[in-house]
Design a protein around this motif. Sequence first.
Motif, mmCIF file in Angstrom:
data_model
loop_
_atom_site.group_PDB
_atom_site.id
_atom_site.type_symbol
_atom_site.label_atom_id
_atom_site.label_comp_id
_atom_site.label_asym_id
_atom_site.label_seq_id
_atom_site.Cartn_x
_atom_site.Cartn_y
_atom_site.Cartn_z
ATOM 1 N N LYS A 15 0.470 -1.407 0.307
ATOM 2 C CA LYS A 15 0.040 0.315 -0.171
ATOM 3 C C LYS A 15 1.117 1.393 -0.286
ATOM 4 C CE LYS A 15 -4.478 -2.100 2.048
ATOM 5 N NZ LYS A 15 -5.257 -0.815 1.046
ATOM 6 N N GLN A 16 2.160 1.572 -0.446
ATOM 7 C CA GLN A 16 3.228 2.106 -0.768
ATOM 8 C C GLN A 16 3.469 2.932 -1.784
ATOM 9 O OE1 GLN A 16 4.006 4.140 2.147
ATOM 10 N NE2 GLN A 16 3.313 2.502 3.046
ATOM 11 N N CYS A 17 3.104 4.058 -2.777
ATOM 12 C CA CYS A 17 3.005 4.456 -3.566
ATOM 13 C C CYS A 17 4.812 4.992 -3.488
ATOM 14 C CB CYS A 17 2.499 5.343 -3.730
ATOM 15 S SG CYS A 17 3.524 6.430 -5.023
ATOM 16 N N LYS A 18 5.779 4.558 -4.304
ATOM 17 C CA LYS A 18 7.096 4.337 -4.401
ATOM 18 C C LYS A 18 7.031 6.132 -4.994
ATOM 19 C CE LYS A 18 7.821 1.999 -9.408
ATOM 20 N NZ LYS A 18 7.875 1.877 -9.408
ATOM 21 N N TYR A 19 6.713 6.553 -5.802
ATOM 22 C CA TYR A 19 7.070 8.572 -5.830
ATOM 23 C C TYR A 19 6.264 9.170 -4.658
ATOM 24 C CZ TYR A 19 8.110 5.493 -10.173
ATOM 25 O OH TYR A 19 8.774 5.025 -11.493
ATOM 26 N N ALA A 20 5.586 8.650 -3.788
ATOM 27 C CA ALA A 20 4.781 9.794 -2.616
ATOM 28 C C ALA A 20 5.896 10.397 -3.171
ATOM 29 C CB ALA A 20 4.224 8.991 -1.952
ATOM 30 N N GLY A 21 5.794 11.753 -2.526
ATOM 31 C CA GLY A 21 5.680 13.584 -2.513
ATOM 32 C C GLY A 21 7.421 13.792 -2.940
ATOM 33 N N GLN A 22 7.492 13.063 -4.287
ATOM 34 C CA GLN A 22 8.403 13.078 -5.175
ATOM 35 C C GLN A 22 7.998 14.161 -6.927
ATOM 36 O OE1 GLN A 22 10.729 9.599 -5.963
ATOM 37 N NE2 GLN A 22 9.861 8.159 -4.466
ATOM 38 N N SER A 23 8.830 14.522 -7.295
ATOM 39 C CA SER A 23 8.987 15.210 -8.293
ATOM 40 C C SER A 23 8.550 13.303 -9.724
ATOM 41 C CB SER A 23 9.380 16.066 -8.655
ATOM 42 O OG SER A 23 9.570 16.438 -9.858
ATOM 43 N N VAL A 24 7.054 13.802 -10.847
ATOM 44 C CA VAL A 24 7.275 12.942 -10.594
ATOM 45 C C VAL A 24 6.727 13.671 -12.257
ATOM 46 C CG1 VAL A 24 6.149 10.997 -9.857
ATOM 47 C CG2 VAL A 24 5.046 11.995 -10.915
ATOM 48 N N ARG A 25 6.916 12.772 -13.478
ATOM 49 C CA ARG A 25 6.872 13.846 -14.864
ATOM 50 C C ARG A 25 5.750 13.672 -15.484
ATOM 51 N NH1 ARG A 25 7.604 11.808 -20.747
ATOM 52 N NH2 ARG A 25 7.478 12.726 -22.118
ATOM 53 N N ALA A 26 5.074 15.214 -14.942
ATOM 54 C CA ALA A 26 3.299 15.301 -15.687
ATOM 55 C C ALA A 26 2.821 14.780 -16.765
ATOM 56 C CB ALA A 26 2.475 16.214 -15.109
ATOM 57 N N GLU B 87 -4.886 -1.452 -6.730
ATOM 58 C CA GLU B 87 -4.871 -0.059 -5.674
ATOM 59 C C GLU B 87 -4.887 1.601 -5.866
ATOM 60 O OE1 GLU B 87 -3.825 -2.163 -1.427
ATOM 61 O OE2 GLU B 87 -4.539 -3.605 -2.162
ATOM 62 N N SER B 88 -5.120 2.272 -4.832
ATOM 63 C CA SER B 88 -4.763 3.587 -5.226
ATOM 64 C C SER B 88 -3.437 3.953 -5.324
ATOM 65 C CB SER B 88 -5.281 4.194 -3.954
ATOM 66 O OG SER B 88 -6.881 4.533 -3.753
ATOM 67 N N GLU B 89 -2.764 2.985 -4.714
ATOM 68 C CA GLU B 89 -1.116 3.481 -4.466
ATOM 69 C C GLU B 89 -0.699 3.175 -5.299
ATOM 70 O OE1 GLU B 89 -3.231 3.532 -0.014
ATOM 71 O OE2 GLU B 89 -3.317 2.173 -1.914
ATOM 72 N N GLN B 90 -1.115 1.811 -6.132
ATOM 73 C CA GLN B 90 -0.596 1.425 -7.280
ATOM 74 C C GLN B 90 -1.098 2.184 -8.825
ATOM 75 O OE1 GLN B 90 -2.316 -2.725 -6.818
ATOM 76 N NE2 GLN B 90 -0.179 -3.657 -6.314
ATOM 77 N N TYR C 221 -7.487 11.263 -10.115
ATOM 78 C CA TYR C 221 -7.705 13.015 -9.010
ATOM 79 C C TYR C 221 -6.730 12.257 -7.740
ATOM 80 C CZ TYR C 221 -8.502 16.618 -5.593
ATOM 81 O OH TYR C 221 -8.231 17.625 -5.010
ATOM 82 N N ARG C 222 -6.752 10.921 -6.835
ATOM 83 C CA ARG C 222 -6.379 10.701 -5.619
ATOM 84 C C ARG C 222 -5.237 10.380 -5.694
ATOM 85 N NH1 ARG C 222 -8.873 8.138 -0.903
ATOM 86 N NH2 ARG C 222 -10.956 8.700 -2.199
ATOM 87 N N ALA C 223 -4.996 9.937 -7.476
ATOM 88 C CA ALA C 223 -3.570 9.377 -7.368
ATOM 89 C C ALA C 223 -2.592 10.512 -7.161
ATOM 90 C CB ALA C 223 -3.374 8.394 -8.832
ATOM 91 N N TRP C 224 -3.288 11.366 -8.070
ATOM 92 C CA TRP C 224 -2.305 12.882 -7.840
ATOM 93 C C TRP C 224 -2.030 13.306 -6.534
ATOM 94 C CZ3 TRP C 224 1.571 14.151 -10.522
ATOM 95 C CH2 TRP C 224 1.566 14.421 -12.357
ATOM 96 N N THR C 225 -2.824 13.148 -5.608
ATOM 97 C CA THR C 225 -2.907 13.842 -4.988
ATOM 98 C C THR C 225 -1.427 13.025 -3.398
ATOM 99 O OG1 THR C 225 -4.965 12.489 -3.548
ATOM 100 C CG2 THR C 225 -5.082 14.751 -4.525
ATOM 101 N N TYR D 47 -5.757 14.157 0.545
ATOM 102 C CA TYR D 47 -7.551 13.490 -0.155
ATOM 103 C C TYR D 47 -6.814 12.574 0.168
ATOM 104 C CZ TYR D 47 -10.698 12.359 -3.374
ATOM 105 O OH TYR D 47 -11.808 12.023 -4.272
ATOM 106 N N HIS D 48 -6.252 11.849 0.543
ATOM 107 C CA HIS D 48 -6.054 10.257 0.498
ATOM 108 C C HIS D 48 -5.312 10.080 1.856
ATOM 109 C CE1 HIS D 48 -5.734 5.872 -0.267
ATOM 110 N NE2 HIS D 48 -4.606 5.745 -0.251
ATOM 111 N N HIS D 49 -6.442 8.614 2.958
ATOM 112 C CA HIS D 49 -6.107 8.625 4.325
ATOM 113 C C HIS D 49 -5.737 7.236 3.629
ATOM 114 C CE1 HIS D 49 -6.791 12.613 5.055
ATOM 115 N NE2 HIS D 49 -8.031 13.190 4.684
#
Length: 220
Positions: free
Chosen positions: A54-65, A145-148, A207-211, A218-220
Amino acid sequence: MKHRKILNWAVRRFILFMSYENIAGFESQEILVYGMGLSLFAISKTHYSFPPGKQCKYAGQSVRALPIRILTVGKKRSPGVQLIVDEYIEKLKNYCSVQDIRLKSNPKNAKDVMAQIEHEDISVMSLVKSNEWVVMLDEHGVDVESEQMASLIGDAGNTGASTIVFCIGGPYGHGRQLKERADVSIKLSSLVLNHEIALVVLIEQLYRAWTILKGQKYHH
């Protein structure tokens, strides 16, 4: 079939590389790495693996939009569904550009189901470009899942693609061409969703993925 075509392309490139006159200037290890790199490219293009847990490997990092395009096969939407879709598109525009494209279901009014699927497949493929990363929504796809989903968006930005395209099929599913073209197939639920509900769920999850990627609340 798709994997074999890409692998054949990689082998041809490797043979071409080996035929250059300046090949003598390379060590055998370098040649081997180059060939392995082409093979790995061929494999990774076809077999996308989602990160576990349940962890996004890019959370809080800069990614190419990457820009997002959503191709939906279906009838005219109800005003309520369109209102929700428009609301989330406006929210998503804070992170990336979004195009919502609806294609007519059964465009040639075929009476045969297989003919309808083929006609819808042709309509979808006419809008898919060669340099886009294609995500097919299918009931037999990977249950994410949302994190994926957030990791998928981050990974897509590293592929060199110009756009992420999400494809929602018509009442009888996707055609052969799109199934062969898709880079990954996912499902949003174990339940079967009609195209309107699937679109609402998808766009909210984007939208949830980007947050998640931005580390927002937004995501808890």
